[in-house]
Design a protein around this motif. Structure first.
Motif, PDB file in Angstrom:
ATOM      1  N   SER A 151       0.809  -1.268   0.078  1.00 20.76           N
ATOM      2  CA  SER A 151       0.594   0.073   0.167  1.00 20.76           C
ATOM      3  C   SER A 151       0.804   1.205  -0.266  1.00 20.76           C
ATOM      4  CB  SER A 151      -0.548  -0.098   1.330  1.00 20.76           C
ATOM      5  OG  SER A 151      -0.099   0.178   2.427  1.00 20.76           O
ATOM      6  N   ILE A 152       2.361   1.232   0.704  1.00 24.93           N
ATOM      7  CA  ILE A 152       2.763   2.684   0.384  1.00 24.93           C
ATOM      8  C   ILE A 152       3.237   2.611  -0.853  1.00 24.93           C
ATOM      9  CG2 ILE A 152       4.774   3.159   1.205  1.00 24.93           C
ATOM     10  CD1 ILE A 152       4.589   0.919   3.875  1.00 24.93           C
ATOM     11  N   ASN A 153       4.308   1.196  -2.067  1.00 24.39           N
ATOM     12  CA  ASN A 153       5.021   1.871  -2.465  1.00 24.39           C
ATOM     13  C   ASN A 153       4.904  -0.119  -3.455  1.00 24.39           C
ATOM     14  OD1 ASN A 153       6.993   1.689  -4.824  1.00 24.39           O
ATOM     15  ND2 ASN A 153       7.257   3.477  -4.933  1.00 24.39           N
ATOM     16  N   PRO A 154       4.225  -0.889  -4.641  1.00 23.03           N
ATOM     17  CA  PRO A 154       3.942  -1.622  -5.030  1.00 23.03           C
ATOM     18  C   PRO A 154       5.441  -1.556  -5.577  1.00 23.03           C
ATOM     19  CG  PRO A 154       2.062  -0.631  -5.313  1.00 23.03           C
ATOM     20  CD  PRO A 154       2.881   0.489  -4.916  1.00 23.03           C
ATOM     21  N   GLU A 155       5.940  -0.937  -6.056  1.00 21.39           N
ATOM     22  CA  GLU A 155       6.934  -1.182  -6.926  1.00 21.39           C
ATOM     23  C   GLU A 155       8.029  -1.907  -5.589  1.00 21.39           C
ATOM     24  OE1 GLU A 155       6.848   1.892  -8.397  1.00 21.39           O
ATOM     25  OE2 GLU A 155       7.239   1.666 -10.794  1.00 21.39           O
ATOM     26  N   LEU A 156       8.482  -0.591  -4.793  1.00 23.35           N
ATOM     27  CA  LEU A 156       9.137  -1.253  -3.709  1.00 23.35           C
ATOM     28  C   LEU A 156       9.385  -2.394  -3.027  1.00 23.35           C
ATOM     29  CD1 LEU A 156      11.788  -0.084  -3.377  1.00 23.35           C
ATOM     30  CD2 LEU A 156      10.331   1.756  -1.418  1.00 23.35           C
ATOM     31  N   ALA A 157       7.840  -3.068  -2.631  1.00 21.29           N
ATOM     32  CA  ALA A 157       7.734  -4.117  -2.234  1.00 21.29           C
ATOM     33  C   ALA A 157       8.020  -5.351  -3.171  1.00 21.29           C
ATOM     34  CB  ALA A 157       6.055  -4.092  -2.003  1.00 21.29           C
ATOM     35  N   ILE A 159      10.369  -5.423  -5.272  1.00  8.96           N
ATOM     36  CA  ILE A 159      11.620  -6.259  -4.654  1.00  8.96           C
ATOM     37  C   ILE A 159      12.335  -6.585  -3.231  1.00  8.96           C
ATOM     38  CG2 ILE A 159      14.321  -4.764  -3.694  1.00  8.96           C
ATOM     39  CD1 ILE A 159      12.880  -2.241  -5.634  1.00  8.96           C
ATOM     40  N   ALA A 160      11.068  -6.258  -2.499  1.00  6.43           N
ATOM     41  CA  ALA A 160      11.612  -7.064  -1.054  1.00  6.43           C
ATOM     42  C   ALA A 160      10.242  -8.148  -0.961  1.00  6.43           C
ATOM     43  CB  ALA A 160      10.334  -6.131   0.239  1.00  6.43           C
TER      44      ALA A 160
END
Ligand code: ADP
Ligand code: MG
Length: 574
Positions: A151-157, A159-160
């Motif tokens: 919900s904060i940022n799909p792209e960064l999620a 990567i994780a």
């Protein structure tokens, strides 16, 4: 199997619920923390409102303290739950083993039973505690963290998300290595234990052969092996910790770099970046827990399976549902065509017929291995007859409760088993409810009194492990005192004095004669001098009972007994 396993949670439902809900709460608070920090940076800091910052900080502190308290509950109550279940199982197993028959113990190694009751259950407690709780919390945290990160940022999620499987692989690999190292270490400590047990219980032999240095050398070797095994385990552990450390820093760094770029290009706020990094760090714990479970589950379940295997062995001698409890038996014993075999190939008794009247003293003589002890161990139902029946006072012994049956029968054997403890405790073993007066009386009847009076601590003297501090004759007297206290109507003396020298035997014989008064007594004896006064003598051979009669009649008859008599008579003369 799992359903059976979970049934052990039942008595501890309350504990489980408290522990489980606290754990969920802790996990929720952990999930909320990055969000709070994010809000703190993005919303609160820019406002510059000091009053609000202080208030929020105090609120956060309060939540921290509360969460710490919950952590304590989870850690303590969770382990309590595990240990409760482990203790329940251990007790159940011990109770179960106590009920097993002689046949079970003939075929099962003591060390085997010991390890099932102790070691095998260790992992079960851990699994019972960590299993359901950790699995649930880990999945909840992982899923929750992902949803929030997404919900904060799909792209960064994403990567994780890609890095988590890598983390799982690493952690699992390390756990497998570590488990192997610990298992090896446990094997080595078991060797050390075995060596200590051997050398200490055999210390009298060691010293009489002056083999102390030899034993020290052997111990040094085992102790050294243990040291190496434990060092290896610690090495693997250090390796695990440092590579996990590196992996998490790496993950954080990747997210930091990519996140920094996202922040510069205004895709996310600085607060979101910080929150994100905190979430990444949150992922490590559940991953670690899941992989630990991957190891713990098979170990715990293997222990549980071994536990269940033993629990499922029904005792082969059990009371019939309509078995009667006897208050007192007169002691009229009859064997009616009794057949018996210990194992399928070898019939030890084939068709024994025998009648012993109440109050009679009957002696069994014959070659070693003929089956005299076997005949006697059928009477208290240590084993059940394979065919035929044994009756006491006309009742089939299988229709009497084993407890009440065995209370009516006393057995004195060649090697007396005494328990570590005092003289008083060992005499009182014959009757739990015995008063002091009764114990003194029993000791007096067994002619133990003068010996006990000569001891500084008297009845409170410790007799050492298995009566080590007593002579053979003293042990036998203790066994006799125990029997006077038990006062059974039926008495079995199985070579009770065979291990003693002739002089001691002669003295003990008096006590035994007094003990045999007014009871049905079965005596197994080697030295014929000890059974001269028996009412009847039975000669037991491989063929069964071959002679039956009074001492002098049998001698005159000129059969097997007469031959035995002549041999021993000559021995005495020469
Ligand atoms: P005795 O007391 O006359 O010397 P036992 O009754 O002890 O003889 O033994 C009779 C036979 O049964 C022997 O051949 C012995 O090897 C066998 N035996 C005794 N006890 C057991 C047992 N617990 N399991 C298997 N065989 C046994
Ligand atoms: Mg015997």
């Amino acid at each position: 199997m799992l359903i059976k396993f979970f049934s052990y949670y039942k008595p501890h439902k309350r504990l489980f619920i408290i522990d489980f809900s606290s754990a969920i709460f802790v996990a929720l608070l952990e999930l909320a923390f990055p969000l709070a920090v994010q809000w703190f940076i993005d919303k609160l800091l820019p406002s510059g409102d000091w009053g609000k910052i202080v208030t929020i900080s105090i609120l956060l502190l309060t939540i921290y303290i509360f969460s710490t308290f919950l952590q304590y509950i989870v850690s303590y109550l969770g382990h309590k739950l595990g240990i409760n279940i482990e203790t329940d199982m251990r007790q159940q197993l011990f109770n179960h083993v106590q009920r097993q028959s002689f046949r079970f113990f003939d075929n099962t190694k003591t060390g085997h039973i010991m390890s099932r009751i102790t070691n095998d259950l260790f992992d079960i407690g851990e699994l019972a505690h960590h299993g359901p709780e950790d699995l649930f919390i880990a999945i909840m945290t992982l899923v929750g963290a992902f949803i929030l990160m997404y919900s904060i940022n799909p792209e960064l999620a994403l990567i994780a998300i890609v890095m988590v499987p890598l983390l799982i692989i690493l952690v699992t690999f390390c756990n497998i290595k570590m488990n192997a190292a610990w298992t090896n270490m446990y094997g080595k400590i078991a060797d050390v234990n075995a060596r200590v047990e051997d050398s200490v219980s055999g210390v009298r032999v060691v010293q009489s052969f002056t083999n102390e240095d030899f034993e020290i050398g052997r111990f040094k070797k085992d102790n050294g092996n243990f040291r190496i095994a434990k060092l290896v385990a610690y090495k693997v552990m250090a390796w695990t910790h440092s590579s996990m450390y590196m992996m998490t820093r790496l993950m954080t760094l990747v997210v930091l770099v990519v996140g920094a770029w996202f922040t510069i290009t205004d895709k996310i706020t600085p607060g979101e970046l910080v929150g994100f990094i905190l979430f990444v760090n949150l992922l490590i714990k559940p991953v670690d827990k899941i992989s630990a479970l991957l190891e713990l589950y098979p170990k715990g379940m293997a222990g549980f399976r071994r536990f269940q295997e033993l629990i499922d062995v029904d005792p082969d001698i059990e009371d019939l549902p309509d078995a009667v409890e006897v208050e007192h038996l007169n002691g009229d014993i009859a064997f009616d065509n009794v057949h018996f075999m210990y194992d399928a190939h070898n019939e030890v008794l084939s068709g024994i017929n025998l009648k012993i009247k109440s109050g009679e003293t009957v002696a069994f003589v014959g070659p070693s291995g003929a089956g005299k002890t076997t005949i006697c161990s059928l009477i208290p139902r240590f084993y059940d007859v394979t065919e035929g029946a044994i009756t006491i006072d006309g009742m089939d012994i299988r229709n009497i409760t084993t407890k009440s049956l065995r209370q009516q029968i006393g057995i004195v054997q060649q090697d007396v088993f005494l328990f570590t403890g005092t003289i008083r405790e060992n005499i009182a073993y014959g009757k739990g409810s015995a008063t002091d007066e009764e114990i003194f009386e029993a000791a007096r009847k067994a002619h133990l009194e003068s010996m006990i009076d000569g001891l500084p601590l008297g009845y409170e003297t410790q007799i050492g492990e298995r009566g080590l501090k007593l002579s053979g004759g003293q042990k036998q007297r203790l066994a006799i005192a125990r029997m006077f206290l038990k006062n059974p109507p039926i008495l079995i003396l199985d070579e009770a004095t065979s291990a003693l020298d002739t002089e001691t035997e002669r003295i003990i014989q008096q006590s035994l004669a007094e003990l045999a008064e007014n009871r049905t007594t079965l005596i197994i004896a080697h030295r014929l001098a000890t059974i001269r006064d028996a009412d009847r003598i039975l000669v037991v051979t491989e063929e069964g009972i071959t002679e039956d009669g009074k001492y002098d009649d049998l001698v005159n008859k000129g059969g097997q007994f007469a031959r035995l008599h002549n041999i021993q008579f000559k021995e005495v003369r020469s």
